[in-house]
Design a protein around this motif. Structure first.
Motif, mmCIF file in Angstrom:
data_model
loop_
_atom_site.group_PDB
_atom_site.id
_atom_site.type_symbol
_atom_site.label_atom_id
_atom_site.label_comp_id
_atom_site.label_asym_id
_atom_site.label_seq_id
_atom_site.Cartn_x
_atom_site.Cartn_y
_atom_site.Cartn_z
ATOM 1 N N ILE A 117 39.215 6.859 14.946
ATOM 2 C CA ILE A 117 39.113 6.983 16.564
ATOM 3 C C ILE A 117 37.804 6.504 17.001
ATOM 4 C CG2 ILE A 117 39.123 8.614 18.674
ATOM 5 C CD1 ILE A 117 41.265 10.188 17.179
ATOM 6 N N SER A 118 36.714 6.982 16.237
ATOM 7 C CA SER A 118 35.493 6.634 16.636
ATOM 8 C C SER A 118 35.280 4.956 16.428
ATOM 9 C CB SER A 118 34.235 7.488 16.015
ATOM 10 O OG SER A 118 34.379 7.199 14.769
ATOM 11 N N SER A 119 35.990 4.443 15.414
ATOM 12 C CA SER A 119 35.761 3.161 15.118
ATOM 13 C C SER A 119 36.640 2.322 16.387
ATOM 14 C CB SER A 119 36.262 2.827 13.686
ATOM 15 O OG SER A 119 37.547 2.877 13.769
ATOM 16 N N LEU A 120 37.551 2.735 16.622
ATOM 17 C CA LEU A 120 38.081 2.296 17.832
ATOM 18 C C LEU A 120 37.245 2.052 19.030
ATOM 19 C CD1 LEU A 120 41.837 3.169 17.518
ATOM 20 C CD2 LEU A 120 40.900 1.221 16.831
ATOM 21 N N VAL A 121 36.835 3.374 19.347
ATOM 22 C CA VAL A 121 35.739 3.410 20.702
ATOM 23 C C VAL A 121 34.628 2.354 20.378
ATOM 24 C CG1 VAL A 121 34.190 4.769 21.855
ATOM 25 C CG2 VAL A 121 36.334 5.792 21.211
ATOM 26 N N LEU A 122 33.858 2.381 19.232
ATOM 27 C CA LEU A 122 32.797 1.314 18.948
ATOM 28 C C LEU A 122 33.325 -0.022 18.963
ATOM 29 C CD1 LEU A 122 31.209 3.530 16.373
ATOM 30 C CD2 LEU A 122 30.219 3.125 18.542
ATOM 31 N N ALA A 123 34.455 -0.186 18.338
ATOM 32 C CA ALA A 123 34.829 -1.609 18.524
ATOM 33 C C ALA A 123 35.024 -2.108 20.011
ATOM 34 C CB ALA A 123 36.088 -1.725 17.705
ATOM 35 N N SER A 124 35.769 -1.112 20.776
ATOM 36 C CA SER A 124 35.792 -1.371 22.241
ATOM 37 C C SER A 124 34.670 -1.694 22.780
ATOM 38 C CB SER A 124 36.600 -0.341 22.929
ATOM 39 O OG SER A 124 37.906 -0.227 22.154
ATOM 40 N N TYR A 125 33.453 -0.806 22.723
ATOM 41 C CA TYR A 125 32.332 -1.222 23.110
ATOM 42 C C TYR A 125 31.610 -2.267 22.899
ATOM 43 C CZ TYR A 125 27.854 0.561 25.006
ATOM 44 O OH TYR A 125 26.615 0.825 25.889
ATOM 45 N N LEU A 126 31.646 -2.803 21.719
ATOM 46 C CA LEU A 126 31.396 -4.189 21.161
ATOM 47 C C LEU A 126 32.081 -5.272 21.757
ATOM 48 C CD1 LEU A 126 29.279 -5.611 19.220
ATOM 49 C CD2 LEU A 126 31.162 -5.569 17.490
ATOM 50 N N LEU A 127 33.368 -5.112 21.868
ATOM 51 C CA LEU A 127 34.092 -6.391 22.329
ATOM 52 C C LEU A 127 33.763 -6.312 23.757
ATOM 53 C CD1 LEU A 127 37.612 -5.704 20.683
ATOM 54 C CD2 LEU A 127 35.658 -7.592 20.358
ATOM 55 N N THR A 128 33.563 -5.399 24.720
ATOM 56 C CA THR A 128 33.190 -5.042 26.040
ATOM 57 C C THR A 128 31.890 -6.014 26.139
ATOM 58 O OG1 THR A 128 34.339 -3.193 26.494
ATOM 59 C CG2 THR A 128 32.653 -3.772 28.039
ATOM 60 N N PHE A 129 30.784 -5.790 25.351
ATOM 61 C CA PHE A 129 29.476 -6.534 25.306
ATOM 62 C C PHE A 129 29.840 -8.020 25.141
ATOM 63 C CE2 PHE A 129 27.514 -2.466 25.736
ATOM 64 C CZ PHE A 129 26.328 -2.775 26.599
ATOM 65 N N SER A 130 30.432 -8.102 24.249
ATOM 66 C CA SER A 130 30.652 -9.558 23.569
ATOM 67 C C SER A 130 31.416 -10.475 24.797
ATOM 68 C CB SER A 130 31.511 -9.662 22.464
ATOM 69 O OG SER A 130 30.819 -9.075 21.410
ATOM 70 N N GLY A 131 32.599 -9.785 25.241
ATOM 71 C CA GLY A 131 33.145 -10.346 26.392
ATOM 72 C C GLY A 131 32.271 -10.821 27.654
ATOM 73 N N TYR A 132 31.365 -9.743 27.976
ATOM 74 C CA TYR A 132 30.656 -9.913 29.125
ATOM 75 C C TYR A 132 29.621 -10.978 29.050
ATOM 76 C CZ TYR A 132 26.907 -9.097 32.537
ATOM 77 O OH TYR A 132 25.928 -9.276 33.499
ATOM 78 N N PHE A 133 28.967 -11.287 27.720
ATOM 79 C CA PHE A 133 27.892 -12.214 27.444
ATOM 80 C C PHE A 133 28.739 -13.729 27.271
ATOM 81 C CE2 PHE A 133 25.498 -8.638 26.399
ATOM 82 C CZ PHE A 133 24.421 -8.979 27.550
ATOM 83 N N LEU A 134 29.965 -13.560 26.704
ATOM 84 C CA LEU A 134 30.759 -14.849 26.390
ATOM 85 C C LEU A 134 31.141 -15.312 27.932
ATOM 86 C CD1 LEU A 134 33.093 -14.223 23.826
ATOM 87 C CD2 LEU A 134 31.191 -15.660 23.549
ATOM 88 N N MET A 135 31.316 -14.562 28.960
ATOM 89 C CA MET A 135 31.700 -15.097 30.277
ATOM 90 C C MET A 135 30.515 -15.129 31.073
ATOM 91 S SD MET A 135 35.214 -12.629 30.995
ATOM 92 C CE MET A 135 35.599 -13.618 32.313
ATOM 93 N N ASN A 136 29.512 -14.676 30.681
ATOM 94 C CA ASN A 136 28.140 -14.891 31.504
ATOM 95 C C ASN A 136 27.050 -15.412 30.536
ATOM 96 O OD1 ASN A 136 28.966 -13.742 33.924
ATOM 97 N ND2 ASN A 136 29.167 -11.875 32.635
ATOM 98 N N PRO A 137 26.852 -16.687 30.013
ATOM 99 C CA PRO A 137 26.199 -17.331 29.240
ATOM 100 C C PRO A 137 24.688 -17.267 29.481
ATOM 101 C CG PRO A 137 27.641 -18.842 29.776
ATOM 102 C CD PRO A 137 28.062 -17.659 30.342
#
Length: 120
Positions: free
Chosen positions: A19-39
């Motif tokens: 469960i914690s790995s899913l939360v951490l992966a979601s957190y990482l994907l959120t940041f990655s998505g933010y920076f991909l959409m806001n270069p």
């Protein structure tokens, strides 16, 4: 500790890691998505992202997930490898020292994370 309690911790640890790995992966994907959409994001954009109420809650959830994930892993290493077979009569002291150092490091990381999240 009874056999049922010991095996219950194994299941709890297994679930905590997954469960914690899913939360951490979601957190990482959120940041990655933010920076991909806001270069062209700069430090002010980053501060705005981190101070958003949703991201504050998500950040603290990620902190709890990180601590749970790390503790289960460190506990497993301590119980698997810090044993009398390797440390002889000093195994109990070595295991206690190992766990104390692990808890101190995780506590320091948690305080650092909270400090960063609240100072922004």
């Amino acid at each position: 500790m009874s056999k049922a309690q010991h095996s219950s911790f194994g299941v709890t640890g297994f679930l905590a890691q997954r469960i914690s790995s899913l939360v951490l992966a979601s957190y990482l994907l959120t940041f990655s998505g933010y920076f991909l959409m806001n270069p062209n994001a700069n430090s002010e954009h980053f501060r705005d992202l981190l101070t958003h109420p949703f991201m504050l809650v998500f950040g603290f959830a990620a902190l709890i997930a990180y601590l749970a994930h790390a503790w289960v892993g460190l506990w497993t290493i301590g119980t698997d490898y810090v044993r009398p077979h390797y440390f002889g009569r000093f195994a109990s002291v070595a295991r206690l020292t190992y766990h104390a150092v692990a808890v101190t490091m995780l506590g320091g990381q948690a305080l650092w994370w909270v400090y960063i999240m609240l100072v922004l």
